[in-house]
Design a protein around this motif. Structure first.
Motif, PDB file in Angstrom:
ATOM      1  N   GLN A  64     -55.941 -48.219 -94.135  1.00 33.09           N
ATOM      2  CA  GLN A  64     -55.476 -49.343 -93.238  1.00 33.09           C
ATOM      3  C   GLN A  64     -55.601 -48.972 -91.699  1.00 33.09           C
ATOM      4  OE1 GLN A  64     -51.582 -50.854 -93.839  1.00 33.09           O
ATOM      5  NE2 GLN A  64     -51.909 -52.546 -92.343  1.00 33.09           N
ATOM      6  N   LEU A  65     -55.254 -47.808 -91.674  1.00 32.71           N
ATOM      7  CA  LEU A  65     -55.256 -47.130 -90.109  1.00 32.71           C
ATOM      8  C   LEU A  65     -56.626 -46.830 -89.636  1.00 32.71           C
ATOM      9  CD1 LEU A  65     -53.236 -45.929 -87.860  1.00 32.71           C
ATOM     10  CD2 LEU A  65     -53.486 -43.585 -89.073  1.00 32.71           C
ATOM     11  N   MET A  66     -57.593 -46.467 -90.518  1.00 30.35           N
ATOM     12  CA  MET A  66     -58.719 -46.309 -90.272  1.00 30.35           C
ATOM     13  C   MET A  66     -59.702 -47.519 -90.100  1.00 30.35           C
ATOM     14  SD  MET A  66     -59.570 -43.327 -92.982  1.00 30.35           S
ATOM     15  CE  MET A  66     -61.133 -42.740 -92.539  1.00 30.35           C
ATOM     16  N   SER A  67     -59.286 -48.697 -90.786  1.00 29.17           N
ATOM     17  CA  SER A  67     -59.693 -50.148 -90.354  1.00 29.17           C
ATOM     18  C   SER A  67     -59.324 -50.531 -89.274  1.00 29.17           C
ATOM     19  CB  SER A  67     -59.411 -50.996 -91.526  1.00 29.17           C
ATOM     20  OG  SER A  67     -59.790 -50.690 -92.818  1.00 29.17           O
ATOM     21  N   GLN A  68     -58.159 -50.431 -89.057  1.00 26.29           N
ATOM     22  CA  GLN A  68     -57.397 -50.899 -87.767  1.00 26.29           C
ATOM     23  C   GLN A  68     -58.071 -50.351 -86.352  1.00 26.29           C
ATOM     24  OE1 GLN A  68     -53.180 -50.337 -87.634  1.00 26.29           O
ATOM     25  NE2 GLN A  68     -53.098 -50.772 -85.520  1.00 26.29           N
ATOM     26  N   HIS A  69     -58.393 -49.076 -86.374  1.00 24.09           N
ATOM     27  CA  HIS A  69     -58.983 -48.409 -85.288  1.00 24.09           C
ATOM     28  C   HIS A  69     -60.207 -48.195 -85.387  1.00 24.09           C
ATOM     29  CE1 HIS A  69     -54.911 -47.581 -83.458  1.00 24.09           C
ATOM     30  NE2 HIS A  69     -54.660 -47.506 -84.719  1.00 24.09           N
ATOM     31  N   GLN A  70     -60.989 -48.810 -86.469  1.00 23.09           N
ATOM     32  CA  GLN A  70     -62.409 -48.956 -86.560  1.00 23.09           C
ATOM     33  C   GLN A  70     -63.198 -47.356 -86.627  1.00 23.09           C
ATOM     34  OE1 GLN A  70     -64.713 -52.015 -86.478  1.00 23.09           O
ATOM     35  NE2 GLN A  70     -62.734 -52.239 -87.440  1.00 23.09           N
ATOM     36  N   ILE A  71     -62.442 -46.457 -87.237  1.00 21.31           N
ATOM     37  CA  ILE A  71     -62.890 -45.074 -87.290  1.00 21.31           C
ATOM     38  C   ILE A  71     -63.237 -44.691 -88.938  1.00 21.31           C
ATOM     39  CG2 ILE A  71     -61.662 -44.168 -85.344  1.00 21.31           C
ATOM     40  CD1 ILE A  71     -59.202 -43.412 -87.339  1.00 21.31           C
ATOM     41  N   ARG A  72     -64.332 -43.653 -88.772  1.00 24.65           N
ATOM     42  CA  ARG A  72     -64.691 -43.276 -90.297  1.00 24.65           C
ATOM     43  C   ARG A  72     -63.860 -41.995 -90.736  1.00 24.65           C
ATOM     44  NH1 ARG A  72     -69.756 -46.023 -91.641  1.00 24.65           N
ATOM     45  NH2 ARG A  72     -70.189 -47.566 -90.118  1.00 24.65           N
ATOM     46  N   ARG A  73     -63.585 -41.299 -89.894  1.00 26.54           N
ATOM     47  CA  ARG A  73     -62.907 -39.917 -90.073  1.00 26.54           C
ATOM     48  C   ARG A  73     -61.630 -39.853 -89.398  1.00 26.54           C
ATOM     49  NH1 ARG A  73     -67.780 -39.741 -87.519  1.00 26.54           N
ATOM     50  NH2 ARG A  73     -69.434 -39.688 -88.955  1.00 26.54           N
ATOM     51  N   LEU A  74     -60.367 -39.471 -89.985  1.00 28.51           N
ATOM     52  CA  LEU A  74     -59.154 -39.550 -89.836  1.00 28.51           C
ATOM     53  C   LEU A  74     -58.612 -37.795 -89.873  1.00 28.51           C
ATOM     54  CD1 LEU A  74     -56.760 -41.100 -89.075  1.00 28.51           C
ATOM     55  CD2 LEU A  74     -56.167 -41.064 -91.571  1.00 28.51           C
ATOM     56  N   PRO A  75     -58.256 -37.267 -88.679  1.00 26.29           N
ATOM     57  CA  PRO A  75     -57.718 -36.070 -88.663  1.00 26.29           C
ATOM     58  C   PRO A  75     -56.437 -36.117 -89.181  1.00 26.29           C
ATOM     59  CG  PRO A  75     -58.846 -36.658 -86.547  1.00 26.29           C
ATOM     60  CD  PRO A  75     -58.893 -37.802 -87.286  1.00 26.29           C
ATOM     61  N   VAL A  76     -56.148 -34.991 -89.965  1.00 27.08           N
ATOM     62  CA  VAL A  76     -54.727 -34.918 -90.410  1.00 27.08           C
ATOM     63  C   VAL A  76     -53.794 -33.702 -89.676  1.00 27.08           C
ATOM     64  CG1 VAL A  76     -53.598 -34.439 -92.905  1.00 27.08           C
ATOM     65  CG2 VAL A  76     -55.928 -35.846 -92.569  1.00 27.08           C
ATOM     66  N   VAL A  77     -52.646 -34.149 -89.207  1.00 27.95           N
ATOM     67  CA  VAL A  77     -52.054 -33.433 -88.374  1.00 27.95           C
ATOM     68  C   VAL A  77     -50.655 -33.177 -89.084  1.00 27.95           C
ATOM     69  CG1 VAL A  77     -50.869 -33.007 -86.077  1.00 27.95           C
ATOM     70  CG2 VAL A  77     -53.144 -33.800 -86.566  1.00 27.95           C
ATOM     71  N   GLU A  78     -50.177 -32.099 -89.218  1.00 27.20           N
ATOM     72  CA  GLU A  78     -48.647 -31.804 -89.488  1.00 27.20           C
ATOM     73  C   GLU A  78     -47.797 -30.809 -88.593  1.00 27.20           C
ATOM     74  OE1 GLU A  78     -46.634 -31.000 -94.015  1.00 27.20           O
ATOM     75  OE2 GLU A  78     -48.372 -29.547 -93.495  1.00 27.20           O
ATOM     76  N   ASN A  79     -46.802 -31.006 -88.191  1.00 23.98           N
ATOM     77  CA  ASN A  79     -46.016 -30.486 -87.233  1.00 23.98           C
ATOM     78  C   ASN A  79     -46.747 -29.867 -86.150  1.00 23.98           C
ATOM     79  OD1 ASN A  79     -43.674 -30.269 -89.021  1.00 23.98           O
ATOM     80  ND2 ASN A  79     -44.625 -28.707 -90.073  1.00 23.98           N
ATOM     81  N   GLY A  80     -47.695 -30.771 -85.518  1.00 25.10           N
ATOM     82  CA  GLY A  80     -48.623 -30.661 -84.104  1.00 25.10           C
ATOM     83  C   GLY A  80     -49.625 -29.727 -84.716  1.00 25.10           C
ATOM     84  N   GLN A  81     -50.029 -29.396 -85.875  1.00 26.98           N
ATOM     85  CA  GLN A  81     -51.150 -28.463 -85.998  1.00 26.98           C
ATOM     86  C   GLN A  81     -52.093 -29.270 -87.013  1.00 26.98           C
ATOM     87  OE1 GLN A  81     -51.077 -25.036 -85.100  1.00 26.98           O
ATOM     88  NE2 GLN A  81     -49.711 -26.153 -83.721  1.00 26.98           N
ATOM     89  N   MET A  82     -53.428 -28.996 -86.678  1.00 22.13           N
ATOM     90  CA  MET A  82     -54.498 -29.739 -87.398  1.00 22.13           C
ATOM     91  C   MET A  82     -54.653 -28.915 -88.999  1.00 22.13           C
ATOM     92  SD  MET A  82     -57.738 -31.419 -86.738  1.00 22.13           S
ATOM     93  CE  MET A  82     -58.857 -31.632 -87.855  1.00 22.13           C
ATOM     94  N   VAL A  83     -54.502 -29.717 -89.947  1.00 21.24           N
ATOM     95  CA  VAL A  83     -54.822 -29.207 -91.248  1.00 21.24           C
ATOM     96  C   VAL A  83     -55.583 -29.756 -91.922  1.00 21.24           C
ATOM     97  CG1 VAL A  83     -52.166 -28.850 -91.203  1.00 21.24           C
ATOM     98  CG2 VAL A  83     -52.906 -30.934 -92.227  1.00 21.24           C
ATOM     99  N   GLY A  84     -56.293 -30.784 -91.628  1.00 21.98           N
ATOM    100  CA  GLY A  84     -57.385 -31.194 -92.545  1.00 21.98           C
ATOM    101  C   GLY A  84     -58.204 -32.521 -91.862  1.00 21.98           C
ATOM    102  N   VAL A  85     -58.944 -32.963 -92.385  1.00 25.98           N
ATOM    103  CA  VAL A  85     -59.620 -34.451 -92.152  1.00 25.98           C
ATOM    104  C   VAL A  85     -60.012 -35.156 -93.309  1.00 25.98           C
ATOM    105  CG1 VAL A  85     -62.016 -35.351 -91.322  1.00 25.98           C
ATOM    106  CG2 VAL A  85     -60.750 -33.259 -89.921  1.00 25.98           C
ATOM    107  N   VAL A  86     -59.858 -36.315 -93.283  1.00 29.63           N
ATOM    108  CA  VAL A  86     -60.330 -37.306 -94.550  1.00 29.63           C
ATOM    109  C   VAL A  86     -61.314 -38.181 -93.801  1.00 29.63           C
ATOM    110  CG1 VAL A  86     -59.411 -39.210 -95.967  1.00 29.63           C
ATOM    111  CG2 VAL A  86     -58.056 -37.173 -95.533  1.00 29.63           C
ATOM    112  N   ALA A  87     -62.271 -38.352 -94.473  1.00 31.90           N
ATOM    113  CA  ALA A  87     -63.461 -39.260 -94.155  1.00 31.90           C
ATOM    114  C   ALA A  87     -63.673 -40.427 -95.260  1.00 31.90           C
ATOM    115  CB  ALA A  87     -64.695 -38.596 -93.992  1.00 31.90           C
ATOM    116  N   ILE A  88     -64.116 -41.365 -94.902  1.00 30.69           N
ATOM    117  CA  ILE A  88     -64.565 -42.565 -95.905  1.00 30.69           C
ATOM    118  C   ILE A  88     -65.001 -42.161 -97.144  1.00 30.69           C
ATOM    119  CG2 ILE A  88     -65.698 -44.767 -96.330  1.00 30.69           C
ATOM    120  CD1 ILE A  88     -63.509 -45.325 -94.681  1.00 30.69           C
ATOM    121  N   GLY A  89     -65.959 -40.967 -96.923  1.00 25.47           N
ATOM    122  CA  GLY A  89     -66.517 -40.464 -98.253  1.00 25.47           C
ATOM    123  C   GLY A  89     -65.861 -39.762 -98.902  1.00 25.47           C
TER     124      GLY A  89
END
Length: 141
Positions: free
Chosen positions: A90-115
Motif C-alpha cells: 500500500q505504501l509503495m502504491s501510494q508513493h508510486q515507488i517500486r523499491r522500498l528501503p527497510v530501516v530499523e532504529n535509524g539503520q538501513m537493514v534491507g530493501v524490498v522490491a515489487i519483484g
C-alpha cells in the motif's frame, strides 16, 4: 500475514553521499538493480534510482563531476522489518515507488522490491496491486 523481514534483501550494495555518480551506475550494473541507497554511518540518507541518474545527472549536468548527494532523492519513503507485506504494498502504491528501503532504529537493514513480493506466491496479489497502482499512465499536461 508476512512481514518485510521475511522477504527483504539484506545484503545491499550502497554508496556514501560523497561517492561519484559513476560508482552508483557501476554498482547498478554490477548488481543488476535499479536503485542504490545512499548511506552514511549505517543511516539511510537517500536513494538514487536509474531514473535519477538520467534526469538529474545525464540530462542536466556532466555526470563525472557529480557526487551521489547531488542526484539522490533525500528523505525516501521507508518501511521497517516488522511491517506487513500488505502495508508495504500500500505504501509503495501510494508513493508510486517500486523499491522500498527497510530501516530499523535509524539503520538501513534491507530493501524490498515489487519483484520480491511477486516471486512469492503468498504475496503475488500485493505485488500485483502495488504494480498496477505504480504503473498508472501519466496524464498529459
Amino acid at each position: 500475514m508476512g512481514q518485510l523481514k521475511d522477504i527483504m534483501t539484506q545484503q545491499i550494495a550502497y554508496v556514501t553521499p560523497q561517492d561519484n555518480v559513476y560508482e552508483v551506475a557501476n554498482l547498478m550494473k554490477q548488481h543488476n538493480v535499479g536503485m542504490i541507497p545512499v548511506v552514511e554511518n549505517g543511516a539511510l540518507q537517500g536513494v538514487i534510482t536509474d531514473r535519477d541518474l538520467v534526469l538529474r545527472c545525464i540530462a542536466e549536468r556532466q555526470p563525472n563531476s557529480l557526487k551521489a548527494s547531488d542526484v539522490m532523492t533525500g528523505n525516501p519513503v521507508t518501511g521497517n522489518p516488522d511491517m506487513s507485506v500488505a502495508e508495504a504494498s500500500q505504501l509503495m502504491s501510494q508513493h508510486q515507488i517500486r523499491r522500498l528501503p527497510v530501516v530499523e532504529n535509524g539503520q538501513m537493514v534491507g530493501v524490498v522490491a515489487i519483484g520480491d513480493m511477486a516471486v512469492r506466491d503468498t504475496f503475488s496479489d500485493q505485488a500485483g496491486q502495488a504494480l498496477s497502482n505504480i504503473s498508472e499512465p501519466s496524464q498529459p499536461q
